[in-house]
Design a protein around this motif. Sequence first.
Motif, PDB file in Angstrom:
ATOM      1  N   LYS A 107       0.997  -1.190  -0.349  1.00 52.11           N
ATOM      2  CA  LYS A 107       0.005  -0.045   0.430  1.00 52.11           C
ATOM      3  C   LYS A 107       1.115   1.092   0.111  1.00 52.11           C
ATOM      4  CE  LYS A 107      -4.271  -1.621   0.713  1.00 52.11           C
ATOM      5  NZ  LYS A 107      -5.399  -1.262  -0.650  1.00 52.11           N
ATOM      6  N   ARG A 108       0.473   2.535  -0.445  1.00 56.87           N
ATOM      7  CA  ARG A 108       1.433   2.877  -1.038  1.00 56.87           C
ATOM      8  C   ARG A 108       0.799   4.195  -0.146  1.00 56.87           C
ATOM      9  NH1 ARG A 108       1.263   4.872  -7.437  1.00 56.87           N
ATOM     10  NH2 ARG A 108       1.963   2.854  -7.729  1.00 56.87           N
ATOM     11  N   GLU A 109       1.522   4.610   0.765  1.00 55.04           N
ATOM     12  CA  GLU A 109       1.432   6.262   1.795  1.00 55.04           C
ATOM     13  C   GLU A 109       1.071   7.645   1.653  1.00 55.04           C
ATOM     14  OE1 GLU A 109       3.630   8.697   5.584  1.00 55.04           O
ATOM     15  OE2 GLU A 109       4.430   6.581   5.062  1.00 55.04           O
ATOM     16  N   VAL A 125      -3.928  14.506   6.435  1.00 52.38           N
ATOM     17  CA  VAL A 125      -4.065  13.129   5.201  1.00 52.38           C
ATOM     18  C   VAL A 125      -6.150  12.995   4.609  1.00 52.38           C
ATOM     19  CG1 VAL A 125      -4.067  10.799   5.180  1.00 52.38           C
ATOM     20  CG2 VAL A 125      -1.793  12.287   5.759  1.00 52.38           C
TER      21      VAL A 125
END
Length: 66
Positions: free
Chosen positions: A9-11, A21
Amino acid sequence: MPRRYRPEKREVLPDVRYNSVLVQNFINRMMRNGKKSTAASLMYDAMDMIEAKNQALPAGCVRSGG
């Protein structure tokens, strides 16, 4: 779909203006056809309207839901 491994998973990095976020995720969900700058400008314009109306920080309004 890879057979051997599941991709990591990409942050999601926080947005530039509010350093949140949650706001960045909302911008990403609003985005159509890869037009991130258009979605960001719409989001920031809406946040400015919230700030003018409520005299409160709009990022806090997004977190609280109202």
